[in-house]
Design a protein around this motif. Structure first.
Motif, PDB file in Angstrom:
ATOM      1  N   GLU A 162      11.848  -7.340 -32.021  1.00 57.91           N
ATOM      2  CA  GLU A 162      12.964  -7.885 -31.241  1.00 57.91           C
ATOM      3  C   GLU A 162      12.960  -9.409 -31.262  1.00 57.91           C
ATOM      4  OE1 GLU A 162      14.414  -8.069 -26.578  1.00 57.91           O
ATOM      5  OE2 GLU A 162      13.182  -6.386 -27.259  1.00 57.91           O
ATOM      6  N   LEU A 163      11.785 -10.002 -31.127  1.00 58.05           N
ATOM      7  CA  LEU A 163      11.691 -11.460 -31.140  1.00 58.05           C
ATOM      8  C   LEU A 163      12.061 -12.028 -32.508  1.00 58.05           C
ATOM      9  CD1 LEU A 163       8.356 -11.861 -29.139  1.00 58.05           C
ATOM     10  CD2 LEU A 163      10.635 -12.545 -28.364  1.00 58.05           C
ATOM     11  N   ILE A 164      11.633 -11.363 -33.566  1.00 58.33           N
ATOM     12  CA  ILE A 164      11.934 -11.839 -34.920  1.00 58.33           C
ATOM     13  C   ILE A 164      13.427 -11.738 -35.208  1.00 58.33           C
ATOM     14  CG2 ILE A 164      11.596 -11.372 -37.382  1.00 58.33           C
ATOM     15  CD1 ILE A 164       8.766 -10.444 -36.678  1.00 58.33           C
ATOM     16  N   GLU A 165      14.022 -10.641 -34.812  1.00 59.33           N
ATOM     17  CA  GLU A 165      15.421 -10.405 -35.147  1.00 59.33           C
ATOM     18  C   GLU A 165      16.381 -11.314 -34.389  1.00 59.33           C
ATOM     19  OE1 GLU A 165      15.817  -6.190 -34.596  1.00 59.33           O
ATOM     20  OE2 GLU A 165      15.172  -5.756 -36.652  1.00 59.33           O
ATOM     21  N   ARG A 166      15.870 -12.098 -33.440  1.00 58.21           N
ATOM     22  CA  ARG A 166      16.707 -13.095 -32.776  1.00 58.21           C
ATOM     23  C   ARG A 166      17.004 -14.271 -33.707  1.00 58.21           C
ATOM     24  NH1 ARG A 166      13.628 -13.630 -26.891  1.00 58.21           N
ATOM     25  NH2 ARG A 166      13.961 -11.476 -26.190  1.00 58.21           N
ATOM     26  N   ASP A 167      16.175 -14.411 -34.746  1.00 62.78           N
ATOM     27  CA  ASP A 167      16.330 -15.506 -35.700  1.00 62.78           C
ATOM     28  C   ASP A 167      16.884 -14.938 -37.001  1.00 62.78           C
ATOM     29  OD1 ASP A 167      15.968 -17.615 -37.553  1.00 62.78           O
ATOM     30  OD2 ASP A 167      14.291 -18.412 -36.398  1.00 62.78           O
ATOM     31  N   THR A 168      18.094 -15.301 -37.345  1.00 65.36           N
ATOM     32  CA  THR A 168      18.759 -14.727 -38.521  1.00 65.36           C
ATOM     33  C   THR A 168      18.132 -15.163 -39.842  1.00 65.36           C
ATOM     34  OG1 THR A 168      20.374 -16.542 -38.501  1.00 65.36           O
ATOM     35  CG2 THR A 168      20.951 -14.521 -37.309  1.00 65.36           C
ATOM     36  N   PHE A 184      15.158 -14.555 -40.583  1.00 71.99           N
ATOM     37  CA  PHE A 184      14.120 -13.575 -40.871  1.00 71.99           C
ATOM     38  C   PHE A 184      14.695 -12.164 -40.815  1.00 71.99           C
ATOM     39  CE2 PHE A 184      12.065 -17.314 -39.196  1.00 71.99           C
ATOM     40  CZ  PHE A 184      10.950 -17.477 -40.013  1.00 71.99           C
ATOM     41  N   LYS A 185      14.149 -11.283 -41.656  1.00 68.57           N
ATOM     42  CA  LYS A 185      14.559  -9.888 -41.681  1.00 68.57           C
ATOM     43  C   LYS A 185      13.319  -9.003 -41.738  1.00 68.57           C
ATOM     44  CE  LYS A 185      17.102  -6.460 -44.426  1.00 68.57           C
ATOM     45  NZ  LYS A 185      17.862  -6.225 -45.688  1.00 68.57           N
ATOM     46  N   VAL A 186      13.181  -8.097 -40.767  1.00 64.04           N
ATOM     47  CA  VAL A 186      12.057  -7.171 -40.757  1.00 64.04           C
ATOM     48  C   VAL A 186      12.341  -6.045 -41.752  1.00 64.04           C
ATOM     49  CG1 VAL A 186      10.662  -5.584 -39.377  1.00 64.04           C
ATOM     50  CG2 VAL A 186      11.530  -7.698 -38.345  1.00 64.04           C
ATOM     51  N   VAL A 187      11.496  -5.917 -42.768  1.00 58.77           N
ATOM     52  CA  VAL A 187      11.712  -4.915 -43.821  1.00 58.77           C
ATOM     53  C   VAL A 187      10.733  -3.748 -43.711  1.00 58.77           C
ATOM     54  CG1 VAL A 187      12.704  -6.583 -45.410  1.00 58.77           C
ATOM     55  CG2 VAL A 187      10.230  -6.185 -45.443  1.00 58.77           C
ATOM     56  N   GLY A 188       9.852  -3.776 -42.729  1.00 59.14           N
ATOM     57  CA  GLY A 188       8.927  -2.665 -42.552  1.00 59.14           C
ATOM     58  C   GLY A 188       7.904  -2.955 -41.478  1.00 59.14           C
ATOM     59  N   MET A 231      19.202 -21.554 -46.545  1.00 54.02           N
ATOM     60  CA  MET A 231      17.997 -21.000 -47.147  1.00 54.02           C
ATOM     61  C   MET A 231      18.091 -19.485 -47.195  1.00 54.02           C
ATOM     62  SD  MET A 231      15.161 -21.090 -44.080  1.00 54.02           S
ATOM     63  CE  MET A 231      14.236 -19.776 -44.888  1.00 54.02           C
ATOM     64  N   ASP A 232      17.302 -18.854 -48.099  1.00 55.40           N
ATOM     65  CA  ASP A 232      17.281 -17.408 -48.196  1.00 55.40           C
ATOM     66  C   ASP A 232      16.585 -16.808 -46.979  1.00 55.40           C
ATOM     67  OD1 ASP A 232      18.498 -17.554 -50.660  1.00 55.40           O
ATOM     68  OD2 ASP A 232      16.593 -17.591 -51.756  1.00 55.40           O
ATOM     69  N   THR A 233      16.983 -15.575 -46.647  1.00 53.83           N
ATOM     70  CA  THR A 233      16.332 -14.870 -45.553  1.00 53.83           C
ATOM     71  C   THR A 233      14.912 -14.495 -45.951  1.00 53.83           C
ATOM     72  OG1 THR A 233      18.452 -13.944 -44.838  1.00 53.83           O
ATOM     73  CG2 THR A 233      16.462 -12.848 -44.057  1.00 53.83           C
ATOM     74  N   LEU A 234      13.966 -14.668 -45.032  1.00 60.85           N
ATOM     75  CA  LEU A 234      12.570 -14.335 -45.292  1.00 60.85           C
ATOM     76  C   LEU A 234      12.279 -12.910 -44.836  1.00 60.85           C
ATOM     77  CD1 LEU A 234      10.840 -17.644 -44.108  1.00 60.85           C
ATOM     78  CD2 LEU A 234      11.413 -16.951 -46.440  1.00 60.85           C
ATOM     79  N   ASN A 235      11.728 -12.105 -45.739  1.00 55.96           N
ATOM     80  CA  ASN A 235      11.390 -10.719 -45.425  1.00 55.96           C
ATOM     81  C   ASN A 235      10.050 -10.646 -44.706  1.00 55.96           C
ATOM     82  OD1 ASN A 235      13.715  -9.767 -46.665  1.00 55.96           O
ATOM     83  ND2 ASN A 235      12.702  -9.445 -48.625  1.00 55.96           N
ATOM     84  N   VAL A 236      10.028  -9.898 -43.598  1.00 54.27           N
ATOM     85  CA  VAL A 236       8.847  -9.843 -42.738  1.00 54.27           C
ATOM     86  C   VAL A 236       8.361  -8.405 -42.590  1.00 54.27           C
ATOM     87  CG1 VAL A 236       7.895 -10.404 -40.462  1.00 54.27           C
ATOM     88  CG2 VAL A 236       9.742 -11.805 -41.430  1.00 54.27           C
ATOM     89  N   VAL A 237       7.046  -8.225 -42.620  1.00 54.07           N
ATOM     90  CA  VAL A 237       6.413  -6.954 -42.278  1.00 54.07           C
ATOM     91  C   VAL A 237       5.533  -7.179 -41.061  1.00 54.07           C
ATOM     92  CG1 VAL A 237       4.640  -5.303 -42.981  1.00 54.07           C
ATOM     93  CG2 VAL A 237       6.475  -5.872 -44.558  1.00 54.07           C
ATOM     94  N   ILE A 238       5.611  -6.252 -40.095  1.00 50.60           N
ATOM     95  CA  ILE A 238       4.807  -6.324 -38.878  1.00 50.60           C
ATOM     96  C   ILE A 238       3.755  -5.229 -38.920  1.00 50.60           C
ATOM     97  CG2 ILE A 238       4.886  -6.430 -36.354  1.00 50.60           C
ATOM     98  CD1 ILE A 238       7.976  -6.622 -36.636  1.00 50.60           C
ATOM     99  N   ALA A 239       2.520  -5.558 -38.535  1.00 56.37           N
ATOM    100  CA  ALA A 239       1.452  -4.557 -38.498  1.00 56.37           C
ATOM    101  C   ALA A 239       0.730  -4.614 -37.155  1.00 56.37           C
ATOM    102  CB  ALA A 239       0.460  -4.798 -39.635  1.00 56.37           C
ATOM    103  N   ASP A 240       0.804  -3.507 -36.428  1.00 54.20           N
ATOM    104  CA  ASP A 240       0.103  -3.403 -35.147  1.00 54.20           C
ATOM    105  C   ASP A 240       0.070  -1.928 -34.775  1.00 54.20           C
ATOM    106  OD1 ASP A 240      -0.461  -3.488 -32.169  1.00 54.20           O
ATOM    107  OD2 ASP A 240      -0.390  -5.636 -32.583  1.00 54.20           O
ATOM    108  N   ASP A 241      -1.036  -1.462 -34.216  1.00 54.36           N
ATOM    109  CA  ASP A 241      -1.145  -0.036 -33.896  1.00 54.36           C
ATOM    110  C   ASP A 241      -0.560   0.302 -32.532  1.00 54.36           C
ATOM    111  OD1 ASP A 241      -3.411  -1.553 -32.906  1.00 54.36           O
ATOM    112  OD2 ASP A 241      -4.283   0.345 -32.261  1.00 54.36           O
ATOM    113  N   HIS A 242      -0.020  -0.678 -31.832  1.00 51.96           N
ATOM    114  CA  HIS A 242       0.614  -0.417 -30.539  1.00 51.96           C
ATOM    115  C   HIS A 242       2.134  -0.440 -30.694  1.00 51.96           C
ATOM    116  CE1 HIS A 242      -3.410  -1.958 -29.384  1.00 51.96           C
ATOM    117  NE2 HIS A 242      -3.311  -1.034 -28.448  1.00 51.96           N
TER     118      HIS A 242
END
Length: 215
Positions: free
Chosen positions: A21-27, A29-33, A1-12
């Motif tokens: 770090e938790l997301i990047e353990r799963d290949t 998913f890719k954090v894009v911002g 399957m294609d990699t899913l692009n993820v954005v995280i939003a939190d003020d902390h």
């Protein structure tokens, strides 16, 4: 399957780093911002291809997109193809149910973040339904009459204090305006919240704003 692009939003920042770090353990998913406020989150969604948003329920700052239910409603309406996972400390069943009604993929309690996020990501990657943990929710729509009935329990003073609080005044400001002690105002506010069966200021504000109680 294609990699899913993820954005995280939190003020902390610590939460941002930990979730990344938790997301990047799963290949898969890719954090894009990442974003620290609603404005930054929406800007990322406009400028990048995003498949999944993982956002805190409470976001800071005076943003036209708001936070809480207002923000989630905006995201689901303007970015319907983007999946949403909400991080929160709120346990009010009414709020949790409303989030489910809005179509969020999952609601993760922050104190269970490390235990739950991997399972949620795995289910999302596999296209499987996500089982919602926590208290059995009660539908805001189905039980609106019962909730409205609770307001009849309030005394006139309690009703006025909540009206002022929801309008943005602090307990101390209300006390000065009504020429009473802050302790008295706080006691009456707590009594009113107990009658409404809400456990936090955020739950109170969210419910009153959503149902236009004081408008």
């Amino acid at each position: 399957m294609d990699t899913l692009n993820v954005v995280i939003a939190d003020d902390h920042p610590i939460v941002l780093v930990g979730v990344r770090e938790l997301i990047e353990r799963d290949t898969r998913f890719k954090v894009v911002g990442d974003a620290v406020c609603s404005n930054e989150l929406v800007a990322l969604l406009v400028s990048k291809p995003v498949d999944l948003v993982i956002t805190d329920f409470n976001m800071p700052g005076d943003s036209p997109y708001g936070d809480g239910l207002k923000l989630v409603e905006y995201l689901t309406r303007h970015f319907p193809k983007v999946g949403i996972v909400v991080l929160t400390m709120i346990s009010n069943p009414l709020i949790l149910t409303r989030l489910q009604e809005l179509g969020v993929l999952a609601v993760i309690q922050k104190h269970q973040l490390h235990d739950e996020i991997q399972a949620v990501l795995k289910a999302i990657a596999r296209g499987k339904p996500i089982h919602h943990n926590g208290p059995q929710p009660t539908s805001v729509m189905d039980h609106g009459a019962d909730l409205d009935q609770r307001f009849t329990r309030l005394s006139p003073k309690e009703h006025e204090i909540l009206r002022l609080f929801v309008s943005g005044q602090s307990v101390n400001e209300i006390a000065r305006g009504l020429n009473r002690s802050a302790k008295t105002i706080s006691t009456q506010k707590v009594s009113a919240m107990r009658k409404l069966e809400v456990s936090s200021d955020q739950d109170l504000l969210t419910y009153c704003i959503e149902r236009n109680v004081f408008n």
